[in-house]
Write a protein that holds these residues in place. Structure first.
Motif, PDB file in Angstrom:
ATOM      1  N   GLU A  10      23.019  57.247  40.561  1.00  0.00           N
ATOM      2  CA  GLU A  10      23.497  56.307  39.555  1.00  0.00           C
ATOM      3  C   GLU A  10      23.759  57.039  38.243  1.00  0.00           C
ATOM      4  O   GLU A  10      23.212  58.112  37.995  1.00  0.00           O
ATOM      5  N   PHE A  11      24.574  56.439  37.417  1.00  0.00           N
ATOM      6  CA  PHE A  11      24.837  56.957  36.079  1.00  0.00           C
ATOM      7  C   PHE A  11      25.095  55.771  35.157  1.00  0.00           C
ATOM      8  O   PHE A  11      25.346  54.647  35.616  1.00  0.00           O
ATOM      9  N   VAL A  12      25.020  56.020  33.850  1.00  0.00           N
ATOM     10  CA  VAL A  12      25.307  54.977  32.861  1.00  0.00           C
ATOM     11  C   VAL A  12      26.591  55.351  32.141  1.00  0.00           C
ATOM     12  O   VAL A  12      26.756  56.488  31.690  1.00  0.00           O
ATOM     13  N   THR A  13      27.495  54.402  32.041  1.00  0.00           N
ATOM     14  CA  THR A  13      28.704  54.577  31.246  1.00  0.00           C
ATOM     15  C   THR A  13      28.682  53.556  30.113  1.00  0.00           C
ATOM     16  O   THR A  13      28.129  52.458  30.268  1.00  0.00           O
ATOM     17  N   VAL A  14      29.239  53.909  28.991  1.00  0.00           N
ATOM     18  CA  VAL A  14      29.277  53.009  27.835  1.00  0.00           C
ATOM     19  C   VAL A  14      30.728  52.626  27.587  1.00  0.00           C
ATOM     20  O   VAL A  14      31.550  53.455  27.188  1.00  0.00           O
ATOM     21  N   ALA A  15      31.030  51.364  27.845  1.00  0.00           N
ATOM     22  CA  ALA A  15      32.381  50.853  27.624  1.00  0.00           C
ATOM     23  C   ALA A  15      32.538  50.442  26.165  1.00  0.00           C
ATOM     24  O   ALA A  15      31.556  50.140  25.478  1.00  0.00           O
ATOM     25  N   ASN A  16      33.786  50.404  25.716  1.00  0.00           N
ATOM     26  CA  ASN A  16      34.074  50.035  24.321  1.00  0.00           C
ATOM     27  C   ASN A  16      34.534  48.585  24.225  1.00  0.00           C
ATOM     28  O   ASN A  16      35.342  48.230  23.380  1.00  0.00           O
ATOM     29  N   LEU A  17      34.019  47.764  25.119  1.00  0.00           N
ATOM     30  CA  LEU A  17      34.349  46.332  25.073  1.00  0.00           C
ATOM     31  C   LEU A  17      33.373  45.572  25.956  1.00  0.00           C
ATOM     32  O   LEU A  17      32.694  46.152  26.810  1.00  0.00           O
ATOM     33  N   GLU A  18      33.324  44.289  25.738  1.00  0.00           N
ATOM     34  CA  GLU A  18      32.488  43.404  26.544  1.00  0.00           C
ATOM     35  C   GLU A  18      33.411  42.666  27.497  1.00  0.00           C
ATOM     36  O   GLU A  18      34.022  41.651  27.143  1.00  0.00           O
ATOM     37  N   SER A  19      33.530  43.199  28.703  1.00  0.00           N
ATOM     38  CA  SER A  19      34.514  42.697  29.654  1.00  0.00           C
ATOM     39  C   SER A  19      34.061  41.389  30.299  1.00  0.00           C
ATOM     40  O   SER A  19      32.865  41.164  30.526  1.00  0.00           O
ATOM     41  N   GLU A  20      35.037  40.542  30.613  1.00  0.00           N
ATOM     42  CA  GLU A  20      34.751  39.320  31.351  1.00  0.00           C
ATOM     43  C   GLU A  20      34.470  39.647  32.816  1.00  0.00           C
ATOM     44  O   GLU A  20      33.914  38.828  33.541  1.00  0.00           O
ATOM     45  N   ASP A  21      34.868  40.836  33.239  1.00  0.00           N
ATOM     46  CA  ASP A  21      34.638  41.256  34.623  1.00  0.00           C
ATOM     47  C   ASP A  21      34.016  42.651  34.616  1.00  0.00           C
ATOM     48  O   ASP A  21      34.686  43.650  34.880  1.00  0.00           O
ATOM     49  N   PRO A  22      32.711  42.768  34.283  1.00  0.00           N
ATOM     50  CA  PRO A  22      32.083  44.084  34.198  1.00  0.00           C
ATOM     51  C   PRO A  22      32.115  44.860  35.509  1.00  0.00           C
ATOM     52  O   PRO A  22      32.128  46.089  35.507  1.00  0.00           O
ATOM     53  N   ASP A  23      32.146  44.146  36.628  1.00  0.00           N
ATOM     54  CA  ASP A  23      32.208  44.852  37.912  1.00  0.00           C
ATOM     55  C   ASP A  23      33.497  45.648  38.040  1.00  0.00           C
ATOM     56  O   ASP A  23      33.522  46.735  38.642  1.00  0.00           O
ATOM     57  N   GLU A  24      34.584  45.113  37.491  1.00  0.00           N
ATOM     58  CA  GLU A  24      35.851  45.827  37.547  1.00  0.00           C
ATOM     59  C   GLU A  24      35.799  47.081  36.674  1.00  0.00           C
ATOM     60  O   GLU A  24      36.312  48.141  37.048  1.00  0.00           O
ATOM     61  N   VAL A  25      35.145  46.966  35.501  1.00  0.00           N
ATOM     62  CA  VAL A  25      34.976  48.131  34.629  1.00  0.00           C
ATOM     63  C   VAL A  25      34.122  49.179  35.324  1.00  0.00           C
ATOM     64  O   VAL A  25      34.420  50.378  35.304  1.00  0.00           O
ATOM     65  N   ARG A  26      33.054  48.729  35.961  1.00  0.00           N
ATOM     66  CA  ARG A  26      32.170  49.638  36.684  1.00  0.00           C
ATOM     67  C   ARG A  26      32.937  50.343  37.812  1.00  0.00           C
ATOM     68  O   ARG A  26      32.829  51.564  37.975  1.00  0.00           O
ATOM     69  N   ALA A  27      33.693  49.584  38.554  1.00  0.00           N
ATOM     70  CA  ALA A  27      34.439  50.167  39.673  1.00  0.00           C
ATOM     71  C   ALA A  27      35.461  51.185  39.173  1.00  0.00           C
ATOM     72  O   ALA A  27      35.676  52.228  39.811  1.00  0.00           O
ATOM     73  N   GLY A  28      36.076  50.906  38.028  1.00  0.00           N
ATOM     74  CA  GLY A  28      37.040  51.850  37.475  1.00  0.00           C
ATOM     75  C   GLY A  28      36.389  53.177  37.113  1.00  0.00           C
ATOM     76  O   GLY A  28      36.956  54.250  37.363  1.00  0.00           O
ATOM     77  N   ASN A  29      35.207  53.112  36.528  1.00  0.00           N
ATOM     78  CA  ASN A  29      34.497  54.342  36.175  1.00  0.00           C
ATOM     79  C   ASN A  29      34.050  55.097  37.421  1.00  0.00           C
ATOM     80  O   ASN A  29      34.058  56.331  37.444  1.00  0.00           O
ATOM     81  N   GLU A  30      33.667  54.373  38.448  1.00  0.00           N
ATOM     82  CA  GLU A  30      33.277  55.030  39.701  1.00  0.00           C
ATOM     83  C   GLU A  30      34.475  55.703  40.351  1.00  0.00           C
ATOM     84  O   GLU A  30      34.350  56.806  40.915  1.00  0.00           O
ATOM     85  N   ARG A  31      35.637  55.080  40.259  1.00  0.00           N
ATOM     86  CA  ARG A  31      36.842  55.700  40.831  1.00  0.00           C
ATOM     87  C   ARG A  31      37.190  56.994  40.103  1.00  0.00           C
ATOM     88  O   ARG A  31      37.669  57.955  40.710  1.00  0.00           O
ATOM     89  N   VAL A  32      36.962  57.002  38.791  1.00  0.00           N
ATOM     90  CA  VAL A  32      37.290  58.191  38.007  1.00  0.00           C
ATOM     91  C   VAL A  32      36.387  59.364  38.361  1.00  0.00           C
ATOM     92  O   VAL A  32      36.839  60.504  38.466  1.00  0.00           O
ATOM     93  N   ILE A  33      35.097  59.096  38.575  1.00  0.00           N
ATOM     94  CA  ILE A  33      34.152  60.191  38.788  1.00  0.00           C
ATOM     95  C   ILE A  33      34.220  60.746  40.202  1.00  0.00           C
ATOM     96  O   ILE A  33      33.880  61.913  40.449  1.00  0.00           O
ATOM     97  N   ARG A  34      34.678  59.942  41.153  1.00  0.00           N
ATOM     98  CA  ARG A  34      34.686  60.371  42.556  1.00  0.00           C
ATOM     99  C   ARG A  34      35.510  61.637  42.770  1.00  0.00           C
ATOM    100  O   ARG A  34      35.010  62.610  43.362  1.00  0.00           O
ATOM    101  N   PRO A  35      36.755  61.707  42.304  1.00  0.00           N
ATOM    102  CA  PRO A  35      37.524  62.950  42.517  1.00  0.00           C
ATOM    103  C   PRO A  35      36.959  64.133  41.727  1.00  0.00           C
ATOM    104  O   PRO A  35      37.116  65.289  42.154  1.00  0.00           O
TER     105      PRO A  35
END
Length: 697
Positions: free
Chosen positions: A304-329
């Motif tokens: 696991e890791f912690v990411t700090v977003a610059n907004l309070e998203s209505e869909d935090p799971d989508e923000v989380r998934a986006g960060n996971e997609r970025v780190i995978r490659p």
């Protein structure tokens, strides 16, 4: 005028495009400091100063800023009295003009008498200018002074700043400030978060600046408060994932500089990547993505890791998934680099260093590695270490520069070399020493933990100094492109903190002899490099240990070859300064040094006890003889503190000698004998330090 009527709060905000995150803390500190300095210059008194900074703004709020400059009274010098009045005492045109300049009658002018005569004098009171008329110019001047290496231009104007500026807010009290700043007219409008509150926000009073932005703009303008919120949120998120964050303070600073409304989220990556070296995972997450890795209670990294977003998203799971997609490659690339790098064992990469230039005139990295290997072997031998692993590690330490992993992650230089050396079957001492060669990387960094690593780190830095000094590439002013001051500080810390008791001059001589550039005057260059290292030692002691400069110079006068020995002497002199006898003995040594200098410095002269006729000089000789016998073994053992404590007993016979004995006797034989006695006294102290340089009491 009442205080509340003579002052008003002031707010200035420079709204920009996204500012460079690593520079942001320094920019806001500099902006506030420069503005305060300029207000002082212009006699505008004020209260507390609060700086603010986010990715899109630099701001300062100042309490109780004066509405008008303080009056200034200027002392004016007029014409000489002989010119100001005629023969019958009537004021001349010169006197009348000076009186008019001072705004008083001639009779009200004063007179000032100097060695050159008597002059008319007066005072002129300069009324203060309204502060609001000065503020725009002061803000622009403060901005021009910011430490910005490269400024940008935008639009058709010649205006420059670190990033394009879109708005300027300036309020003094409830009124906007007239003028222009960076080509814009200041107003009372600020802007909130780019997504949560993109519209304009109207500021009515400077004191409400931070509150308005947080309430209506989704912006936490206070850098420190925002950072504290991020630290708490990251720690809470990591705890929820069963661990704690892995991060240096610099990462928290950078994430703070990248966000206005921080929200922490936990993401995950494939557990198979945990097979990568810990440093690779940390570098991938922190340096590339500004994520916070998480380690469990056992100290091992979790997936696991912690990411700090610059907004309070209505869909935090989508923000989380986006960060996971970025780190995978990113992690997949790291795994590929490691697999590919291991196909060519580290020792087989050594010839590739021949193709990489180390520095102009100093050969290739292979040449550098071979020089360091030879010098490290000598260093290890002097420390009583096995030279074989040190020499081997020196040859292999730079081979990881040819790997894909270090090409992608330069900060892993040396670290990957250690892993790859271990994978190639190198001895554990070799694999451990390779990453330790690079320590300490910066001030306050850890030191090598092993003997071979310390010897190698010391030799590498000494070769760096010797090579660049021999090539004429010495630091000049603030310019130090090869990091020679950092290398010298590394030598200082390795010697003093790790206890490497090494004589510098012979090792510097050996390092110079191995360089590929000719050295015309080797002894002079050895002394220059020694002095350069000692200057770093001086700065280190004065800044980190609070050592008085005079204490350092007292030891420096002896030019100890070993920095460990230097440190022991400094400790001894520091303890000596606290003794009751120190002031008297320091003064006596200073007096002795002056007398001997005026007498031609008869160093090495031996007094004839039979020629000592005065009781005071006889008593001093007996005391010196006794202390010299007691102190000699202490000095030989490096017990300088004990030695100086013994010499403190000389205070009474020394004071008595100077009170009762005339050193510069008219009898040449007596005079020479007494000078020899003083030379003996001085040389006894000089065995440890030149205490005549101390100013005590």
């Amino acid at each position: 005028m009442a205080a509340r009527e003579s002052t008003a709060d002031f707010a200035v905000e420079i709204g920009t495009e996204e500012l460079p995150p690593k520079a942001l803390p320094g920019l806001i500190r500099a902006f506030a400091d420069e503005l305060v300095a300029l207000l002082g210059r212009e006699r505008l008194a004020h209260g507390a100063v609060a700086p603010f900074a986010t990715p899109r703004r630099l701001a300062v709020v100042i309490k109780d800023l004066a509405l008008v400059q303080e009056e200034r009274t200027a002392e004016l010098k007029g014409p000489p009295v002989s010119v100001a009045f005629d023969a019958v005492g009537r004021p001349t045109a010169a006197a009348l003009a000076f009186a008019e300049r001072c705004g008083v009658a001639v009779e009200a002018l004063g007179r000032t008498r100097t060695a050159k005569g008597e002059w008319l004098s007066g005072r002129k009171v300069e009324a203060g200018c309204p502060g609001r008329e000065l503020l725009a110019g002061l803000v622009e001047e403060a901005l021009s002074r910011l430490p910005i290496p490269r400024r940008m231009r935008w639009g058709d104007a010649d205006i420059e700043f670190v990033r394009p500026v879109h708005w300027v807010l300036m309020l003094h009290g409830s009124e906007t400030v007239p003028g222009t700043v960076l080509g814009l007219t200041p107003g009372r409008v600020t802007r909130g978060h780019r997504f949560h509150a993109p519209g304009e926000l109207v500021l009515e009073a400077p004191a409400d600046y931070a509150g308005l932005l947080e309430r209506e703009g989704f912006v936490i303008a206070d850098f420190a408060a925002r950072r504290a919120r991020i630290v708490a949120a990251v720690e809470q998120a990591a705890a929820g994932a069963g661990g704690r964050p892995v991060a240096e303070a610099a990462l928290f600073d950078e994430v703070t500089a990248l966000t206005e409304w921080p929200v922490a989220l936990v993401g995950r990556f494939d557990t198979r990547y945990l097979e990568l070296p810990r440093e690779v995972i940390v570098a991938t997450l922190t340096h590339h993505q500004r994520y916070f890795p998480i380690e469990g209670p056992d100290g091992r990294l979790r997936s696991e890791f912690v990411t700090v977003a610059n907004l309070e998203s209505e869909d935090p799971d989508e923000v989380r998934a986006g960060n996971e997609r970025v780190i995978r490659p990113r992690l997949a690339d790291a795994a590929f680099f490691r697999e590919h790098d291991l196909k060519q064992p580290l020792p087989e990469r050594l010839p590739q260093l021949e193709r990489i230039v180390y520095a102009e005139g100093l050969g290739s990295l292979l040449d550098k590695s071979r020089r360091v290997a030879g010098l490290a072997s000598q260093t290890a031998a002097k420390l009583g270490l096995d030279t074989a692993p040190v020499e081997r590690a020196a040859l292999l330490a730079r081979c990881d520069l040819t790997t894909g992993m270090v090409g992608e992650f330069p900060e892993l230089q040396g670290i990957m070399g250690g892993y790859y050396a271990e994978a190639a079957g190198e001895a554990a001492a070799v694999a451990r020493a390779i990453p330790e060669m690079y320590l300490p990387r910066h001030a306050g960094d850890a030191l090598p933990a092993t003997g071979p690593g310390r010897a190698l780190a010391f030799a590498d830095r000494l070769d760096t100094l010797a090579g660049h000094f021999a090539a004429g590439a010495k630091p000049s002013g603030n310019r130090d492109p090869f990091g020679l001051r950092r290398a010298a500080l590394g030598i200082v810390r390795l010697a003093v903190e790790a206890g490497l008791d090494l004589e510098l001059p012979p090792l510097i001589t050996a390092a110079l002899a191995a360089q590929p550039v000719p050295v015309r005057d080797a002894p002079a260059l050895v002394e220059e490099i020694y002095d350069f290292i000692v200057e770093r030692l001086r700065a280190w002691y004065l800044e980190t240990r609070g050592t008085p400069a005079e204490v350092f110079e007292a030891v420096r006068a002896r030019q100890p070859g070993s920095l460990v020995d230097f440190d022991l002497r400094l400790q001894a002199v520091t303890a000596f300064v606290g003794l009751e006898a120190a002031a008297s003995l320091a003064a006596a040594n200073k007096r002795t040094a002056n007398i001997l200098r005026q007498a031609g410095d008869p160093a090495g002269a031996v007094p004839d006890p039979g020629q000592l006729t005065e009781p005071a000089e006889q008593a001093l000789w007996q005391a010196l003889a006794g202390e010299r016998e007691a102190v000699a073994p202490l000095v030989a053992a490096g017990a300088y503190t004990d030695a100086l404590a013994r010499l403190a007993a000389l205070r009474e016979p020394v004071d008595r000698f100077f009170d009762e004995v005339l050193v510069m006797s008219e009898d040449e034989t007596v005079r020479r004998n007494r000078l020899a006695l003083l030379a003996t006294l001085r040389e006894l102290f000089l065995e440890i330090a030149d205490v005549s340089r101390l100013a005590i009491g």
